[in-house]
Design an enzyme around this catalytic site. Structure first.
Site, PDB file in Angstrom:
ATOM      1  N   SER A  49       0.817  -1.211   0.000  1.00 29.71           N
ATOM      2  CA  SER A  49       0.000   0.000   0.000  1.00 29.71           C
ATOM      3  C   SER A  49       0.847   1.255   0.000  1.00 29.71           C
ATOM      4  O   SER A  49       0.340   2.329  -0.286  1.00 29.71           O
ATOM      5  CB  SER A  49      -0.973   0.006   1.182  1.00 29.71           C
ATOM      6  OG  SER A  49      -0.367  -0.453   2.340  1.00 29.71           O
ATOM      7  N   HIS A  83      -3.604  -3.814  -5.729  1.00 33.38           N
ATOM      8  CA  HIS A  83      -3.846  -3.275  -4.388  1.00 33.38           C
ATOM      9  C   HIS A  83      -5.302  -3.473  -3.985  1.00 33.38           C
ATOM     10  O   HIS A  83      -6.195  -2.767  -4.458  1.00 33.38           O
ATOM     11  CB  HIS A  83      -3.467  -1.785  -4.352  1.00 33.38           C
ATOM     12  CG  HIS A  83      -3.521  -1.178  -2.991  1.00 33.38           C
ATOM     13  ND1 HIS A  83      -3.966   0.093  -2.746  1.00 33.38           N
ATOM     14  CD2 HIS A  83      -3.182  -1.697  -1.781  1.00 33.38           C
ATOM     15  CE1 HIS A  83      -3.895   0.341  -1.449  1.00 33.38           C
ATOM     16  NE2 HIS A  83      -3.433  -0.719  -0.844  1.00 33.38           N
ATOM     17  N   GLU A 130      -6.880  -1.406  -7.020  1.00 39.18           N
ATOM     18  CA  GLU A 130      -6.032  -0.508  -7.797  1.00 39.18           C
ATOM     19  C   GLU A 130      -4.995  -1.372  -8.531  1.00 39.18           C
ATOM     20  O   GLU A 130      -4.231  -2.098  -7.882  1.00 39.18           O
ATOM     21  CB  GLU A 130      -5.326   0.503  -6.889  1.00 39.18           C
ATOM     22  CG  GLU A 130      -6.279   1.525  -6.267  1.00 39.18           C
ATOM     23  CD  GLU A 130      -5.583   2.530  -5.351  1.00 39.18           C
ATOM     24  OE1 GLU A 130      -6.009   3.690  -5.334  1.00 39.18           O
ATOM     25  OE2 GLU A 130      -4.630   2.153  -4.636  1.00 39.18           O
ATOM     26  N   ASN A 156      -4.993   6.302  -1.211  1.00 35.69           N
ATOM     27  CA  ASN A 156      -4.227   6.729  -0.039  1.00 35.69           C
ATOM     28  C   ASN A 156      -3.635   8.122  -0.213  1.00 35.69           C
ATOM     29  O   ASN A 156      -3.319   8.788   0.765  1.00 35.69           O
ATOM     30  CB  ASN A 156      -3.122   5.712   0.292  1.00 35.69           C
ATOM     31  CG  ASN A 156      -3.716   4.494   0.977  1.00 35.69           C
ATOM     32  OD1 ASN A 156      -4.854   4.529   1.465  1.00 35.69           O
ATOM     33  ND2 ASN A 156      -2.970   3.408   1.007  1.00 35.69           N
TER      34      ASN A 156
HETATM   35  P1  NAI Z   1      -0.043  -8.873   8.315  1.00 39.76           P
HETATM   36  O1  NAI Z   1       1.029  -8.463   9.255  1.00 39.76           O
HETATM   37  O2  NAI Z   1      -1.408  -9.121   8.827  1.00 39.76           O
HETATM   38  O3  NAI Z   1       0.430 -10.189   7.537  1.00 39.76           O
HETATM   39  C1  NAI Z   1       1.674 -10.329   6.936  1.00 39.76           C
HETATM   40  C2  NAI Z   1       2.013 -11.814   6.888  1.00 39.76           C
HETATM   41  O4  NAI Z   1       3.145 -11.976   6.048  1.00 39.76           O
HETATM   42  C3  NAI Z   1       2.365 -12.411   8.247  1.00 39.76           C
HETATM   43  O5  NAI Z   1       1.574 -13.562   8.470  1.00 39.76           O
HETATM   44  C4  NAI Z   1       3.853 -12.764   8.113  1.00 39.76           C
HETATM   45  O6  NAI Z   1       4.212 -13.918   8.837  1.00 39.76           O
HETATM   46  C5  NAI Z   1       3.997 -12.983   6.634  1.00 39.76           C
HETATM   47  N1  NAI Z   1       5.333 -12.774   6.105  1.00 39.76           N
HETATM   48  C6  NAI Z   1       6.247 -11.846   6.461  1.00 39.76           C
HETATM   49  N2  NAI Z   1       7.359 -11.993   5.716  1.00 39.76           N
HETATM   50  C7  NAI Z   1       7.139 -13.039   4.877  1.00 39.76           C
HETATM   51  C8  NAI Z   1       7.910 -13.661   3.855  1.00 39.76           C
HETATM   52  N3  NAI Z   1       9.134 -13.236   3.571  1.00 39.76           N
HETATM   53  N4  NAI Z   1       7.354 -14.680   3.189  1.00 39.76           N
HETATM   54  C9  NAI Z   1       6.115 -15.120   3.486  1.00 39.76           C
HETATM   55  N5  NAI Z   1       5.343 -14.582   4.441  1.00 39.76           N
HETATM   56  C10 NAI Z   1       5.855 -13.546   5.120  1.00 39.76           C
HETATM   57  O7  NAI Z   1      -0.034  -7.774   7.165  1.00 39.76           O
HETATM   58  P2  NAI Z   1      -1.255  -7.266   6.254  1.00 39.76           P
HETATM   59  O8  NAI Z   1      -1.982  -6.201   6.957  1.00 39.76           O
HETATM   60  O9  NAI Z   1      -1.991  -8.434   5.734  1.00 39.76           O
HETATM   61  O10 NAI Z   1      -0.458  -6.544   5.052  1.00 39.76           O
HETATM   62  C11 NAI Z   1       0.208  -7.284   4.074  1.00 39.76           C
HETATM   63  C12 NAI Z   1       0.506  -6.381   2.889  1.00 39.76           C
HETATM   64  O11 NAI Z   1      -0.717  -5.836   2.379  1.00 39.76           O
HETATM   65  C13 NAI Z   1       1.411  -5.191   3.201  1.00 39.76           C
HETATM   66  O12 NAI Z   1       2.205  -4.930   2.087  1.00 39.76           O
HETATM   67  C14 NAI Z   1       0.402  -4.053   3.421  1.00 39.76           C
HETATM   68  O13 NAI Z   1       0.965  -2.790   3.164  1.00 39.76           O
HETATM   69  C15 NAI Z   1      -0.655  -4.405   2.397  1.00 39.76           C
HETATM   70  N6  NAI Z   1      -1.999  -3.894   2.650  1.00 39.76           N
HETATM   71  C16 NAI Z   1      -2.551  -3.942   3.902  1.00 39.76           C
HETATM   72  C17 NAI Z   1      -3.847  -3.474   4.120  1.00 39.76           C
HETATM   73  C18 NAI Z   1      -4.478  -3.540   5.473  1.00 39.76           C
HETATM   74  O14 NAI Z   1      -5.494  -2.870   5.690  1.00 39.76           O
HETATM   75  N7  NAI Z   1      -3.947  -4.312   6.400  1.00 39.76           N
HETATM   76  C19 NAI Z   1      -4.642  -2.904   3.017  1.00 39.76           C
HETATM   77  C20 NAI Z   1      -4.000  -2.969   1.720  1.00 39.76           C
HETATM   78  C21 NAI Z   1      -2.713  -3.421   1.574  1.00 39.76           C
END
Ligand code: NAI
Length: 467
Positions: A119, A140, A152, A190
């Site tokens: 994001s 996105h 997006e 954003n």
């Molecule tokens: P989260 O922290 O809930 O989940 C991330 C997961 O990725 C964790 O389970 C972690 O163990 C795993 N992880 C970390 N490094 C890894 C790797 N090298 N290989 C495999 N798994 C790995 O994070 P969330 O909120 O789901 O965000 C994930 C992505 O989505 C980020 O890039 C964030 O910016 C984006 N995003 C998040 C939104 C939100 O509202 N939470 C909305 C839109 C995009």
């Protein structure tokens, strides 16, 4: 190449939702997470989410079972080698994402599409070291991915048109509405939503009105489902601050993106919004709605209709804001003036209506009579500081101005910006639809007058060649 097999990497909030969505729409879906057991736990949560859909009658048991059977847990990245499309939703860290895609590039088929759900990072920078960046793009999703309609599709310089087209088709096959955006800080939503928060914060910071008043005015006059302070509290002040700081840095600390010290102070004090029980509102009582206990009667559809009514009861010089303050108008006309805020949407009969007004030279007895006369018509008239554009016009002017900057930079079309703001934030109107209702003169006047008050560059008007 037809897309049938999806690999979702990262089984956190977003990865879990994206995997569920893909499986529900018929795709064979693998889920992988670096953390032991995380993907399996996400699969179990998907099973529970599908059960809830069945219980609510949104899905048959057979469809839910079939969807779940399409989700497999992968124990290693190597198991994802047959994926047609990879969606990465791991930790928001450039180096970690780059390392992952470098590995995927060697493991996946040469024609597989590679996408990031980042994001805030640059899609081009994530792909900078790839040998095949033409098959790489941003995809996105919004949280929660199963419910939010917007995706997006973010193209970096190297992204091939065929990749873009395939991702648009894929998003549509998931029941989503894709919008096209070039790789740029904050993409559309954003970035273009920043003024909704930042201008409301500026008004609060400068004592123009209370948070609850600003929220109430924007909800009834702007058609926003939540006010900016309610939304910041819901999302979390820490998350809001981080998003603002990221965009501010990406735009070389331009004053229009300056983070508000009000948010930073609250974050430092542990006041993070709903999740901590205190933010701009307290969540241990019911006093956080900020809405007046009245509804608009039929017939009073907006400030213009209200003015006609008010004039009959309390004669005087009233007008809907065009960006000039009551002080400026009173000096021009040589008589007391009351300025009423604007409404972007007709007032709905089923929700409380709060309208800001400011006066110059109107005595306190007449101001009270005005408030009473408006209350008799179901409108909660709230006196605020006499600043250009009051609340709704001022916030709308800043939202529109940001959209104009973005359009001039060519990051997206006006239509896609409106779609993104409606579907990504549930705004009733996107910035270009707001502009069509308000007219460019009111926007220019508001920003010019605001610049006279604050010459920092925050209110610099963005001319637009096309609109
Ligand atoms: P989260 O922290 O809930 O989940 C991330 C997961 O990725 C964790 O389970 C972690 O163990 C795993 N992880 C970390 N490094 C890894 C790797 N090298 N290989 C495999 N798994 C790995 O994070 P969330 O909120 O789901 O965000 C994930 C992505 O989505 C980020 O890039 C964030 O910016 C984006 N995003 C998040 C939104 C939100 O509202 N939470 C909305 C839109 C995009």
């Amino acid at each position: 190449m037809p897309i049938a097999n999806i690999a979702v990497i990262g089984a956190g909030t977003m990865g879990q939702g994206i995997a569920q969505l893909c499986a529900q729409q018929g795709y064979t879906t693998w889920l992988y997470d670096v953390q032991d057991g995380a993907a399996e736990r996400a699969r179990q949560r998907i099973a529970q989410a599908l059960d809830r859909r069945v219980a609510k009658g949104r899905m048959t048991t057979g469809d839910a079972d079939a969807a779940l059977s399409r989700v497999s847990v992968a124990d290693s990245l190597a198991e994802l080698s047959e994926a047609d499309l990879v969606v990465e939703a791991i930790v928001e860290d450039l180096a970690v994402k780059r390392a992952l895609f470098a590995e995927l590039e060697t493991l996946c088929r040469a024609d597989a599409l590679l996408c990031t759900n980042t994001s805030s990072l640059s899609v081009g920078e994530i792909a900078a070291e790839l040998h095949t960046p033409q098959r790489f793009a941003g995809l996105h999703f919004f949280n929660p991915p199963t419910a939010m309609k917007l995706v997006e599709v973010v193209s970096a310089d190297a992204t091939a048109q065929t990749t873009q087209r395939a991702l648009h088709d894929f998003a549509r096959s998931l029941g989503k509405t894709p919008v096209a955006v070039s790789d740029s800080p904050g993409f559309i939503v954003n970035r273009c939503a920043r003024p909704f928060y930042s201008e409301a914060l500026w008004l609060l910071e400068h004592g123009a009105a209370a948070a609850a008043t600003i929220d109430a005015c924007l909800k009834s006059g702007g058609g926003f489902p939540l006010g900016p302070f309610e939304l910041i509290d819901l999302v979390g002040l820490d998350i809001n601050l981080r998003a603002t700081e990221t965009v501010w840095q990406a735009f070389d600390h331009h004053p229009r993106f300056r983070p508000s010290p009000l948010v930073a102070d609250k974050v430092a004090a542990g006041q993070l919004g709903r999740k901590s029980g205190v933010g701009f509102y307290r969540y241990d009582s019911d006093d956080h709605t900020g809405a007046a206990d009245n509804t608009t009667p039929a017939g009073v559809t907006g400030p213009e209709a209200l003015i006609a009514d008010l004039q009959a009861e309390v004669p005087g010089q009233y007008q809907v804001t065009d960006g000039r303050t009551a002080t400026e108008l009173a000096a021009e006309l040589g008589q007391p003036v009351a300025v009423l805020d604007t409404a972007l949407c007709p007032w709905a009969n089923d929700r409380p209506t709060t309208l800001a007004f400011a006066t110059h030279g109107v005595d306190s007895a007449d101001r009270e009579r005005l408030v009473k006369a408006a209350a008799g018509r179901g409108v909660h008239l709230v006196e605020v500081a006499d600043r250009p554009g009051l609340i709704v016009l001022r916030v709308a002017a800043m939202l529109i101005n940001e959209a104009r900057f973005a359009l001039n930079e060519g990051i997206a079309s006006a239509d896609d910006m409106d779609t993104a703001m409606r579907l990504g934030l549930n705004f009733a109107l996107g910035p270009w639809a707001m502009l069509a209702r308000l007219g460019v003169e009111r926007i220019r006047t508001t920003l010019e007058r605001a610049t006279e008050e604050d010459p920092s560059g925050r209110y610099t008007y963005s001319p637009s060649e096309t609109q």
